[in-house]
Design a protein around this motif. Structure first.
Motif, PDB file in Angstrom:
ATOM      1  N   SER A 752      -1.392   3.644  12.585  1.00 14.42           N
ATOM      2  CA  SER A 752      -2.787   3.486  12.173  1.00 14.42           C
ATOM      3  C   SER A 752      -2.905   3.507  10.656  1.00 14.42           C
ATOM      4  O   SER A 752      -3.669   2.717  10.067  1.00 14.42           O
ATOM      5  N   ALA A 753      -2.170   4.399  10.010  1.00 16.32           N
ATOM      6  CA  ALA A 753      -2.187   4.446   8.543  1.00 16.32           C
ATOM      7  C   ALA A 753      -1.672   3.139   7.952  1.00 16.32           C
ATOM      8  O   ALA A 753      -2.213   2.637   6.953  1.00 16.32           O
ATOM      9  N   TRP A 754      -0.654   2.584   8.584  1.00 12.71           N
ATOM     10  CA  TRP A 754      -0.114   1.292   8.130  1.00 12.71           C
ATOM     11  C   TRP A 754      -1.167   0.194   8.247  1.00 12.71           C
ATOM     12  O   TRP A 754      -1.352  -0.613   7.336  1.00 12.71           O
ATOM     13  N   ARG A 755      -1.902   0.177   9.361  1.00  8.76           N
ATOM     14  CA  ARG A 755      -2.934  -0.838   9.532  1.00  8.76           C
ATOM     15  C   ARG A 755      -4.050  -0.660   8.501  1.00  8.76           C
ATOM     16  O   ARG A 755      -4.560  -1.638   7.946  1.00  8.76           O
ATOM     17  N   LEU A 756      -4.424   0.575   8.216  1.00 10.96           N
ATOM     18  CA  LEU A 756      -5.468   0.809   7.220  1.00 10.96           C
ATOM     19  C   LEU A 756      -5.016   0.347   5.838  1.00 10.96           C
ATOM     20  O   LEU A 756      -5.806  -0.212   5.064  1.00 10.96           O
ATOM     21  N   GLU A 757      -3.753   0.564   5.537  1.00  9.17           N
ATOM     22  CA  GLU A 757      -3.222   0.097   4.248  1.00  9.17           C
ATOM     23  C   GLU A 757      -3.245  -1.420   4.166  1.00  9.17           C
ATOM     24  O   GLU A 757      -3.531  -2.005   3.118  1.00  9.17           O
ATOM     25  N   GLU A 758      -2.920  -2.087   5.290  1.00  4.60           N
ATOM     26  CA  GLU A 758      -2.936  -3.547   5.315  1.00  4.60           C
ATOM     27  C   GLU A 758      -4.355  -4.080   5.127  1.00  4.60           C
ATOM     28  O   GLU A 758      -4.567  -5.086   4.454  1.00  4.60           O
ATOM     29  N   LEU A 759      -5.316  -3.396   5.736  1.00  7.05           N
ATOM     30  CA  LEU A 759      -6.697  -3.863   5.687  1.00  7.05           C
ATOM     31  C   LEU A 759      -7.387  -3.503   4.374  1.00  7.05           C
ATOM     32  O   LEU A 759      -8.275  -4.229   3.917  1.00  7.05           O
TER      33      LEU A 759
END
Length: 999
Positions: A752-759
């Motif tokens: 989830s943290a990775w997705r937030l960083e991508e977004l």
């Protein structure tokens, strides 16, 4: 001392390094979506079977070395194109583009094999395992896994606890290899004889028609509590309700004085002699309505009448198939006389039939999870059939028993018994479509079977099939089963293909197999409470006992299917004195029993496996609790997880619709024996960081391979659990035991943290947890409605429970479903008033207005302030959407932004940019009032406002025109060339040529 260094591992197999998961998912969906299931699925009902292509991938991937040529592996799976090309074609289709010719290749399970690929397969497998290969499926079910193993030529062992499943396995895993198509020819011959023998006995009870009877449609009836007249319970008076074209309804005509009723068939439509809509139902939600008084009939009254034997049946329509189409008729006097004659015939035959075990006398189990048969007056299995249906089944069983000696005399015992076996499966097919729970399906004009659902739901109307005479129901059942077997026998296979060895018993105890005698265990275990196999299988067991019990007495010696060692969560079986009858206590005991059985099964697998052997588990993920149970059982049994691969087995929502996220994935999980030296590990920062690193790496890799966000999350669990499961126990530095749940949450947090960083590359500092949660839901689940358990994982990642999101007024919860609320749904009628500022001797003091929690949680575009960044984003969208035109909308939103002092670095601006980046395709372009974009117009508003409000460049949402499709042309060219080479017997690989050209 704890073992915290790297563990020595045997040579890695292909599944531990690579799997074309996205392409396998494409083939799984193709396998299931054509309307013609693979032949093994059509032999006999069994539940939760895995697709053949996914099963073959699990088998081959467990036995092949990691360096096996990947293009050969894909061909062995039956791919007609490279995996990358399959995914590309599917993506085009999902985007709404009509691909000329579709995939232009057969489904994977039907495609043949190149001899050189098969030679390379067996050479590589024998070399890796020193020529000692044995594959075991200890919970074989319907047999997808062992069938693919046997078909590919590996020694295969299939064990199953349920005797009905064992009967299916024998027809699937033994007969095609022993008898081939010869069995089909013999069974077709004797099936015809069987039909000819029973025709004279039954045709008198099914009067001839001009055309063939497709279905007799009945309503269950009860005495009207106010008049005593028999009144029908009909939930829908439609006889035909096609998606396009005119419908047909049965309009009841009631004579209240005589207490009689009949129906008039009418076309539904606006015409002069048509009806505008179907009549009002007389049964809904368990309640009835009397045709004679229009008064409601209570559910308890209906159940009481049923239990007193006073629930009847009334034939009210006959569906006849003619060359001109379906014709719907009132029952004739001959039809009603035939029913009465059948009931009288059964009454005369029944005592002898019961005495000689022709029809079932067994009681429906009182500890079943679904007691509706008993509640609705069917305490015995024979009670699940109307008199004429039961008469037909008795004649079928008696006829088959009488025919058996002739068949064996003519065909020999081995082939003859196989013929009788297949005909018994045909009888099961017939009874499944010919009982009180079979129904007339008005949209497709077919009879839906009892096992159309995984329960014993009461059907207020039911359909009956004519076995002969006016119809050909039995001939259909025989042809359906025997054609499925024939097609199964014809499927391509390795020259080394061989029948599997079948055993019946608990998977937790396989004493006939020696320690370390199995190379790989590949298993699709029961999934907790998802399917109550024994309870459903009993429907067939009581009949198979009478048609097959002579041949397999060890399988059919018990009253009903055994359940003592069944690996399911069945709360009803644990509602005993020790639980006090309380559901919560019984549920806890049922779940503990399931975990214990699964642990014992995996311990037995550990015993049977070679030290360098592999355990591969296939299951469908829905709940985090299921993951926890599975991982706990594996770890307790001595296994270390080394990989997980999500394979999409059912089509998710279209890219043009974001109504529901209902995608289903089969997860292929790989595990090895954990070295004895691995004892205790510590859940310190080093382990937590290793879990997060592996989870993030796995999710990134799966994203590159085209898997959806949910599967990226799930696929990260395996590599993350490798760190956790390489220890027999994991504890905190204070000695407390750490549960699997902690490791799964750590992995979910990392992804989830990775997705937030991508977004949001600039971060989301200042954005509240509910805004991040809302963002992740749209990004990962890509739909307005999704399952509670999927959202729960995302909530844990941002420190917010799903229930809190409901309390915050952002979603509504219904059962295990969560639905997102749009900005318009959250809009308050009036803006909040500003707080009063009072001048006092000590300076200005803010006097807060009294407001309800419900008021505060809603939003209005003119509110003086906003509780969260997400509220601010939605208020800006409402300002834009309510201004009347685009120019005015931008101006209104700018005014609010200046008023709130929101700059491009404000949390509102960063969250809005992230929401635009996360927007599913379906919310970007309005496709009509029911489209997701129309329901959530805020996404288009945010996209329009990014530049004028915050000077942030929005992504390009221009709808691309249909592609020129050079890739498809190249795919078809390569396929045609490869097919030509295969026909010529050449083995040249053209795929490398394509890779070089495209790279």
């Amino acid at each position: 001392m704890p073992h915290d260094g790297p563990l020595t591992q045997p040579p890695r197999v292909l599944l531990e390094e690579w799997l074309p998961a996205a392409a396998i998912g494409v083939e799984c969906i193709r396998e299931r979506s054509t309307g013609q299931q693979p032949p093994d699925k059509r032999l006999h009902v069994w539940w939760a079977r895995r697709p053949l292509v996914a099963s073959r991938a699990a088998v081959l991937g467990s036995l092949l070395p990691a360096d096996f040529p990947r293009e050969v592996f894909e061909r062995l799976l039956g791919f007609g194109h490279t995996g990358r090309h399959l995914v590309a074609i599917r993506t085009l289709m999902d985007s709404g583009y009509r691909v000329p010719g579709g995939f232009n290749c057969d489904r994977a399970f039907k495609r043949g094999f190149r001899p050189d690929d098969l030679d390379l397969l067996h050479q590589a497998v024998n070399q890796l395992w020193d020529g000692q290969v044995a594959l075991l499926d200890p919970m074989a079910g319907g047999g997808s896994i062992p069938y693919e193993s046997a078909r590919m030529g590996f020694p295969t062992l299939a064990n199953e606890y349920n005797p009905v499943a064992c009967s299916i396995l024998e027809a699937t895993l033994v007969y095609p290899f022993h008898f081939g198509e010869k069995l089909a020819k013999a069974a077709f011959l004797w099936g015809k004889v069987w039909l000819e023998r029973i025709e004279p006995r039954l045709s008198q009870f099914f009067p001839p028609k001009i055309g063939s009877v497709q279905a007799y449609v009945f309503a269950r009836t009860v005495p009207c509590p106010f008049t005593g007249y028999e009144t029908p319970l009909v939930p829908d008076w439609h006889l035909l309700k096609p998606k396009g074209g005119a419908g047909v309804v049965a309009v009841p005509r009631v004579d209240k004085r005589k207490g009689t009723w009949t129906i008039e068939v009418k076309v539904a439509g606006p015409g002069r002699d048509q009806v505008k809509q179907a009549p009002t139902p007389t049964y809904k939600g368990g309640k009835g309505v009397s045709l004679f008084t229009d008064l409601q009939i209570a559910p308890d009254y209906i159940k009481t009448m049923a239990q007193q034997g006073r629930m009847g049946s009334r034939l009210y329509a006959v569906v006849v198939k003619t060359p001109q189409g379906l014709r719907f008729e009132n029952p004739t006097p001959e039809d009603l006389q035939a029913l009465a004659a059948a009931e009288a015939e059964l009454a005369g035959l029944r005592p002898g039939w019961e005495q000689h075990q022709i029809i079932p006398t067994e009681d429906f189990p009182e500890n079943a999870t679904d007691l509706r048969p008993i509640v609705y007056g069917m305490p015995k299995w024979a009670d699940m059939f109307s008199p004429r249906q039961l008469l037909v089944m008795g004649v079928l069983v008696e006829g088959l028993q009488a025919l058996r000696p002739e068949i064996i005399k003519a065909e020999g015992e081995e082939l003859g018994e196989a013929v009788v076996h297949l005909l018994a499966l045909a009888a099961d097919k017939f009874l499944n479509h010919n009982c009180y729970s079979s129904r007339w399906e008005v949209t497709r004009s077919v009879i839906k079977s009892q096992m159309d659902r995984h329960d014993y739901a009461f059907k207020a109307t039911y359909a009956e099939m004519a076995p002969c005479g006016s119809g050909a129901g039995l001939a259909w059942a025989v042809d359906n089963v025997l054609e499925a077997y024939e097609q199964l026998a014809k499927l391509p296979r390795s020259p080394q293909a061989r029948a599997a060895e079948i055993t019946q018993g608990s998977a937790a105890s396989l004493p006939h197999l020696a320690d370390g005698s199995v190379t790989a265990v590949v298993v699709d275990p029961p999934y907790a409470e998802n399917v109550q196999y024994a309870e459903l299988a009993d429907f067939f067991y009581v009949w198979l006992k009478r048609t097959q019990g002579h041949r397999r007495p060890e399988w059919f010696s018990t009253y009903l299917c055994e359940t003592d060692q069944e690996a399911v969560v069945n709360v009803s079986r644990h509602r005993q004195a020790d639980s006090g009858g309380k559901k919560a206590a019984a549920t806890t005991q049922a779940q503990a029993f399931y975990r214990e059985i699964m642990t014992r099964v995996f311990q037995e697998c550990h015993r049977l496996l070679r030290d360098d052997g592999l355990l591969t588990v296939m299951f469908t993920h829905k709940k985090q609790e299921a993951w926890e149970s599975l991982f706990n059982s594996l770890i307790t049994a001595g296994f270390c997880i080394t990989a997980t691969w999500p394979v999409k087995t059912e089509s998710e929502h279209s890219l043009n619709q974001a109504n529901k996220n209902a995608a289903q994935s089969t997860v292929i999980l790989v595990a090895r024996k954990r070295p004895a030296a691995a004892q205790v590990g510590f859940f310190d920062l080093t382990m937590q960081e290793a879990i997060r690193r592996k989870a993030r790496g796995a999710a990134t890799r799966l994203a590159a391979e085209g898997l959806n966000r949910v599967d990226q999350l799930v696929g990260s669990f395996g590599p993350a659990m490798e760190e956790f499961s390489r220890f027999a126990q994991v504890r905190t530095d204070t000695g407390e035991r750490v549960e699997v749940k902690r490791a799964l949450e750590e992995a979910a947090d990392a992804v989830s943290a990775w997705r937030l960083e991508e977004l949001a590359p600039k971060g989301l500092d200042g954005v509240e947890a509910e805004g991040k949660f809302y963002l992740l839901c749209w990004d990962v689940l890509s739909a307005m409605e999704f399952r509670f358990n999927e959202a729960k994982l995302l909530g844990n990642a941002v420190g917010m429970d799903v229930d809190q999101l409901a309390v915050a007024g952002l979603v509504v919860k219904s059962g295990d479903k969560i639905r997102m609320l749009s900005a318009r749904e959250r809009r308050r009628d009036k803006a909040l008033e500003r707080e009063e500022v009072l001048d006092t001797l000590f300076g200005p003091v803010v006097k807060e207005k009294k407001r309800t929690k419900k008021e505060i949680l809603k939003i209005h575009p003119n509110d003086p302030h906003f509780r969260t960044a997400l509220d601010g984003c939605q208020a800006l969208a409402l300002r834009y959407l309510e201004a009347g035109d685009e120019k005015g909308g931008v101006g209104a939103a700018k005014a609010l932004s200046r008023q709130q002092n929101w700059t491009r670095d404000a949390p509102v601006a960063r969250l809005m940019a992230a929401l635009v980046a996360a927007a599913p395709v379906a919310v970007r372009h309005d496709k009509g009032e029911k489209s997701a974009a129309a329901r959530f117009p805020e996404f288009r508003a945010w996209h329009r406002l990014l530049k004028p409000l915050f000077d942030l460049e929005p992504p390009d949402w221009t709808e691309a025109p249909p592609p020129e499709l050079p890739l498809l042309k190249e795919i078809h060219r390569v396929t045609a060339a490869a097919s030509a080479l295969e026909e010529d017997g050449e083995a040249e690989d053209l795929e490398d040529e394509v890779e070089e050209e495209e790279d």
